[in-house]
Design a protein around this motif. Structure first.
Motif, PDB file in Angstrom:
ATOM      1  N   ILE A 139       8.255   8.625 -12.585  1.00 45.40           N
ATOM      2  CA  ILE A 139       8.459   7.178 -12.768  1.00 45.40           C
ATOM      3  C   ILE A 139       8.426   6.461 -11.424  1.00 45.40           C
ATOM      4  N   GLN A 140       9.062   7.031 -10.402  1.00 45.59           N
ATOM      5  CA  GLN A 140       9.041   6.406  -9.078  1.00 45.59           C
ATOM      6  C   GLN A 140       7.629   6.328  -8.519  1.00 45.59           C
ATOM      7  N   GLN A 141       6.852   7.395  -8.714  1.00 46.38           N
ATOM      8  CA  GLN A 141       5.469   7.384  -8.221  1.00 46.38           C
ATOM      9  C   GLN A 141       4.647   6.322  -8.941  1.00 46.38           C
ATOM     10  N   ALA A 142       4.857   6.177 -10.247  1.00 52.66           N
ATOM     11  CA  ALA A 142       4.156   5.135 -10.998  1.00 52.66           C
ATOM     12  C   ALA A 142       4.554   3.743 -10.502  1.00 52.66           C
ATOM     13  N   LEU A 143       5.842   3.544 -10.202  1.00 52.33           N
ATOM     14  CA  LEU A 143       6.304   2.284  -9.613  1.00 52.33           C
ATOM     15  C   LEU A 143       5.656   2.039  -8.255  1.00 52.33           C
ATOM     16  N   LEU A 144       5.651   3.082  -7.423  1.00 45.55           N
ATOM     17  CA  LEU A 144       5.097   2.957  -6.078  1.00 45.55           C
ATOM     18  C   LEU A 144       3.643   2.502  -6.110  1.00 45.55           C
ATOM     19  N   GLN A 145       2.869   3.045  -7.028  1.00 41.29           N
ATOM     20  CA  GLN A 145       1.438   2.724  -7.100  1.00 41.29           C
ATOM     21  C   GLN A 145       1.191   1.272  -7.474  1.00 41.29           C
ATOM     22  N   GLN A 146       2.118   0.642  -8.183  1.00 43.35           N
ATOM     23  CA  GLN A 146       1.963  -0.763  -8.538  1.00 43.35           C
ATOM     24  C   GLN A 146       2.633  -1.702  -7.543  1.00 43.35           C
ATOM     25  N   LEU A 147       3.687  -1.223  -6.861  1.00 40.49           N
ATOM     26  CA  LEU A 147       4.379  -2.076  -5.892  1.00 40.49           C
ATOM     27  C   LEU A 147       3.654  -2.122  -4.549  1.00 40.49           C
ATOM     28  N   THR A 148       2.975  -1.039  -4.187  1.00 40.55           N
ATOM     29  CA  THR A 148       2.300  -0.991  -2.879  1.00 40.55           C
ATOM     30  C   THR A 148       1.281  -2.122  -2.705  1.00 40.55           C
ATOM     31  N   PRO A 149       0.402  -2.403  -3.689  1.00 39.43           N
ATOM     32  CA  PRO A 149      -0.535  -3.522  -3.496  1.00 39.43           C
ATOM     33  C   PRO A 149       0.157  -4.879  -3.371  1.00 39.43           C
ATOM     34  N   ILE A 150       1.379  -4.994  -3.865  1.00 40.87           N
ATOM     35  CA  ILE A 150       2.114  -6.254  -3.751  1.00 40.87           C
ATOM     36  C   ILE A 150       2.687  -6.420  -2.353  1.00 40.87           C
ATOM     37  N   PHE A 151       3.299  -5.341  -1.824  1.00 39.60           N
ATOM     38  CA  PHE A 151       4.051  -5.459  -0.570  1.00 39.60           C
ATOM     39  C   PHE A 151       3.254  -5.106   0.673  1.00 39.60           C
ATOM     40  N   ASP A 152       2.329  -4.168   0.566  1.00 42.83           N
ATOM     41  CA  ASP A 152       1.652  -3.705   1.783  1.00 42.83           C
ATOM     42  C   ASP A 152       0.937  -4.824   2.546  1.00 42.83           C
ATOM     43  N   PRO A 153       0.255  -5.773   1.872  1.00 43.39           N
ATOM     44  CA  PRO A 153      -0.375  -6.861   2.632  1.00 43.39           C
ATOM     45  C   PRO A 153       0.617  -7.742   3.391  1.00 43.39           C
ATOM     46  N   LEU A 154       1.894  -7.682   3.027  1.00 41.65           N
ATOM     47  CA  LEU A 154       2.904  -8.505   3.683  1.00 41.65           C
ATOM     48  C   LEU A 154       3.437  -7.865   4.963  1.00 41.65           C
ATOM     49  N   PHE A 155       3.150  -6.576   5.160  1.00 38.23           N
ATOM     50  CA  PHE A 155       3.735  -5.842   6.275  1.00 38.23           C
ATOM     51  C   PHE A 155       3.016  -6.144   7.587  1.00 38.23           C
ATOM     52  N   SER A 156       3.721  -5.898   8.674  1.00 39.07           N
ATOM     53  CA  SER A 156       3.206  -6.157  10.015  1.00 39.07           C
ATOM     54  C   SER A 156       2.060  -5.215  10.374  1.00 39.07           C
ATOM     55  N   ASP A 157       1.165  -5.692  11.222  1.00 38.92           N
ATOM     56  CA  ASP A 157       0.088  -4.850  11.725  1.00 38.92           C
ATOM     57  C   ASP A 157       0.603  -3.760  12.655  1.00 38.92           C
ATOM     58  N   TYR A 158       1.857  -3.878  13.107  1.00 37.90           N
ATOM     59  CA  TYR A 158       2.428  -2.894  14.024  1.00 37.90           C
ATOM     60  C   TYR A 158       3.314  -1.875  13.302  1.00 37.90           C
ATOM     61  N   SER A 159       3.245  -1.880  11.976  1.00 41.43           N
ATOM     62  CA  SER A 159       3.974  -0.914  11.152  1.00 41.43           C
ATOM     63  C   SER A 159       2.971   0.109  10.606  1.00 41.43           C
ATOM     64  N   TYR A 160       3.245   1.398  10.798  1.00 37.97           N
ATOM     65  CA  TYR A 160       2.265   2.428  10.466  1.00 37.97           C
ATOM     66  C   TYR A 160       2.773   3.495   9.507  1.00 37.97           C
ATOM     67  N   GLY A 161       4.060   3.559   9.271  1.00 38.70           N
ATOM     68  CA  GLY A 161       4.594   4.667   8.482  1.00 38.70           C
ATOM     69  C   GLY A 161       4.448   4.492   6.987  1.00 38.70           C
ATOM     70  N   PHE A 162       3.926   5.523   6.310  1.00 36.66           N
ATOM     71  CA  PHE A 162       3.864   5.574   4.841  1.00 36.66           C
ATOM     72  C   PHE A 162       3.125   4.366   4.267  1.00 36.66           C
ATOM     73  N   ARG A 163       1.997   4.053   4.886  1.00 38.61           N
ATOM     74  CA  ARG A 163       1.165   2.963   4.396  1.00 38.61           C
ATOM     75  C   ARG A 163      -0.260   3.461   4.208  1.00 38.61           C
ATOM     76  N   PRO A 164      -0.945   3.019   3.153  1.00 35.11           N
ATOM     77  CA  PRO A 164      -2.318   3.486   2.925  1.00 35.11           C
ATOM     78  C   PRO A 164      -3.237   3.087   4.073  1.00 35.11           C
ATOM     79  N   GLY A 165      -4.050   4.026   4.533  1.00 32.80           N
ATOM     80  CA  GLY A 165      -5.005   3.750   5.594  1.00 32.80           C
ATOM     81  C   GLY A 165      -4.405   3.717   6.982  1.00 32.80           C
ATOM     82  N   ARG A 166      -3.116   4.074   7.114  1.00 32.55           N
ATOM     83  CA  ARG A 166      -2.463   4.073   8.427  1.00 32.55           C
ATOM     84  C   ARG A 166      -1.847   5.433   8.687  1.00 32.55           C
TER      85      ARG A 166
END
Length: 473
Positions: A139-166
């Motif tokens: 269930i957490q993994q299913a949540l993560l897959q839908q929440l990541t596209p919402i939050f990841d674009p909001l994150f700083s360019d200087y943040s690299y941990g546990f982010r797709p493509g970083r």
């Protein structure tokens, strides 16, 4: 899609499971796995009365669940507090998914307590992980897959941990770029027990800004507050986000994004990977001022504590980051941190314990994955001396294993002769009375067991592997 083996019809009155075959129960309370991931997750059906295209519906959509299931199974991992393994998951979902889905959609699902696991930290001390049940990991993994596209674009360019493509490599390169640009003093931040101290109300306030579905918000809150089982006793979570579940890294990034944005607003040059954050400034005085102001921000805005004992202001060539160090040059060169070299040696010593009774080919097969993975991570290093040293140390250890296996002077002399030493030198070496470690590093054994021989046996050379990777990239 292939035949499923289980047809599920779910309406507003009841949840009815019609079967074409009987599921034979496996050991314990969970049925045995009898279908692959596509078949299992095809059992997910539309919730007829649900509001269309809500976030929770997208979380529970069959394709999203299929991806989540495949990720959980591929990650394997230990069982949670209920003892269910990933091999049991398919059968359990096949039998109980309609009920689980109904509870999730009505906001009535309550996660199980996580299982407490204590692991040692590289710098000393211990860290407590919380291992969720495999159902909650799904269930957490299913949540993560839908929440990541919402939050990841909001994150700083200087943040690299546990982010797709970083990656950690990009974080290390950014740290070097800051130093090369003249910011040669480092403010090394250590957040005291960060994952244990996350304030739930502050975190949920940041999540709520971008998530409207109240069922999702309630579910995230329940995961934060799920108890921890240790020694058969469940204790409640008043703060923190236990490490070990798929959702924890994203939640930590959501909270620490507030720190990133504050540092950007102040014009700082920094890099962050999860809770490892370094700020680069031009002078020690600026570093001290920055440390004090960041500490106030963390205390007042995020209710987090800076560990003053482990945080410091020092030259960038002194501060290691993610296992790498830097040289003191104006254009710094990346090197392997001393602590990383020590940890590798400790890991190899552990793997080589008891090697005396095993074939040398099996010993090499056992340590090669560690050497190969280590070379892949430290491929950015520009200093070759440390690599040559560690390669030589590994060969020295393996020669020592062989010398001990040969045991008797007669056996040692015969083997040295077979490996190319003349008879007089072989007998002198075999009967010199020196210990195994001394002999395995001496010229006569080096000559008999050179690097070329170990290459032929398939031993991974870290230096050769990194040189090959650098040519490819």
């Amino acid at each position: 899609m292939p035949s499923v083996g289980v047809r599920v019809s779910l309406n507003t009155e009841n949840a009815e499971i019609s079967r074409r075959e009987t599921v034979t129960p496996g050991p314990g309370r969970y049925p045995r796995m009898t279908a692959d991931s596509a078949e299992v997750l095809a059992a997910s059906v539309a919730w007829t009365k649900a509001e269309p295209d809500t976030l929770m519906e997208r979380v529970l959509a069959p394709l999203n669940l299929k991806r989540a299931y495949q990720r959980v199974v591929s990650n394997k991992g230990a069982p949670g507090a209920d003892g269910m393994t990933v091999d049991d998951l398919a059968g359990y979902v096949k039998q109980y998914w309609p009920t689980l889905k109904a509870r999730l959609l009505t906001g009535e699902y309550h996660p199980q307590a996580v299982r407490a696991v204590v692991i040692p930290k590289p710098q000393g001390g211990t860290r407590q992980l919380g291992i969720p049940s495999v159902v909650d990991r799904l269930i957490q993994q299913a949540l993560l897959q839908q929440l990541t596209p919402i939050f990841d674009p909001l994150f700083s360019d200087y943040s690299y941990g546990f982010r797709p493509g970083r990656s950690a490599h990009q974080a290390v390169e950014m740290a070097r770029a800051h130093v090369a640009a003249g910011h040669r003093w480092c403010v090394e931040l250590d957040l005291e027990k960060f994952f244990d101290r996350v304030n739930h109300d502050i975190l949920m306030a940041h999540v709520q800004r971008h998530v409207e579905d109240k069922r999702v918000l309630k579910l995230i809150r329940r995961y934060l507050e799920a108890g921890v089982m240790s020694g058969g006793v469940v204790s409640q979570n008043r703060e923190g986000t236990p490490q070990g579940g798929p959702l924890s890294p994203l939640l930590s990034n959501i909270l620490l994004n507030e720190l990133d944005r504050e540092l950007e607003r102040r014009g700082h040059h920094f890099v962050r990977y999860a809770d490892d954050a370094n700020i680069y400034v031009r002078s020690p005085r600026a570093g001290t001022r920055t440390m004090n102001s960041v500490e106030r921000f963390l205390n007042q805005r995020l209710k987090l504590t800076l560990n003053r004992g482990k945080s410091r202001v020092a030259g960038a060539w002194i501060c290691d980051y993610l296992g790498y160090g830097m040289s003191w040059h104006q254009q710094p060169r990346l090197r392997i941190a001393t602590l990383s070299l020590r940890r590798l040696r400790d890991r190899l010593k552990e793997l080589l314990r008891g090697a005396r009774g095993r074939k040398i080919s099996n010993v090499i097969e056992r340590i090669n994955p560690v050497l190969r993975g280590w070379a892949g991570y430290f491929k950015l290093t520009q200093g070759k001396r440390a690599l040559e040293t560690i390669d030589g140390w590994v060969r020295h250890k393996l020669r020592c294993v062989l010398w001990r296996q040969w045991k008797r002077p007669l056996t040692r002399a015969r083997n040295l002769i077979l490996l190319g030493l003349d008879e007089a030198r072989a007998w002198k070496s075999a009967t010199n009375g020196m210990g195994a470690w001394w002999n395995s590093g001496a010229p006569h054994v080096n000559h008999a067991l050179p690097k070329k021989l170990w290459d032929g046996l398939g031993l991974v050379s870290i230096l050769d592997t990194i040189n090959r990777l650098s040519r490819i990239t």
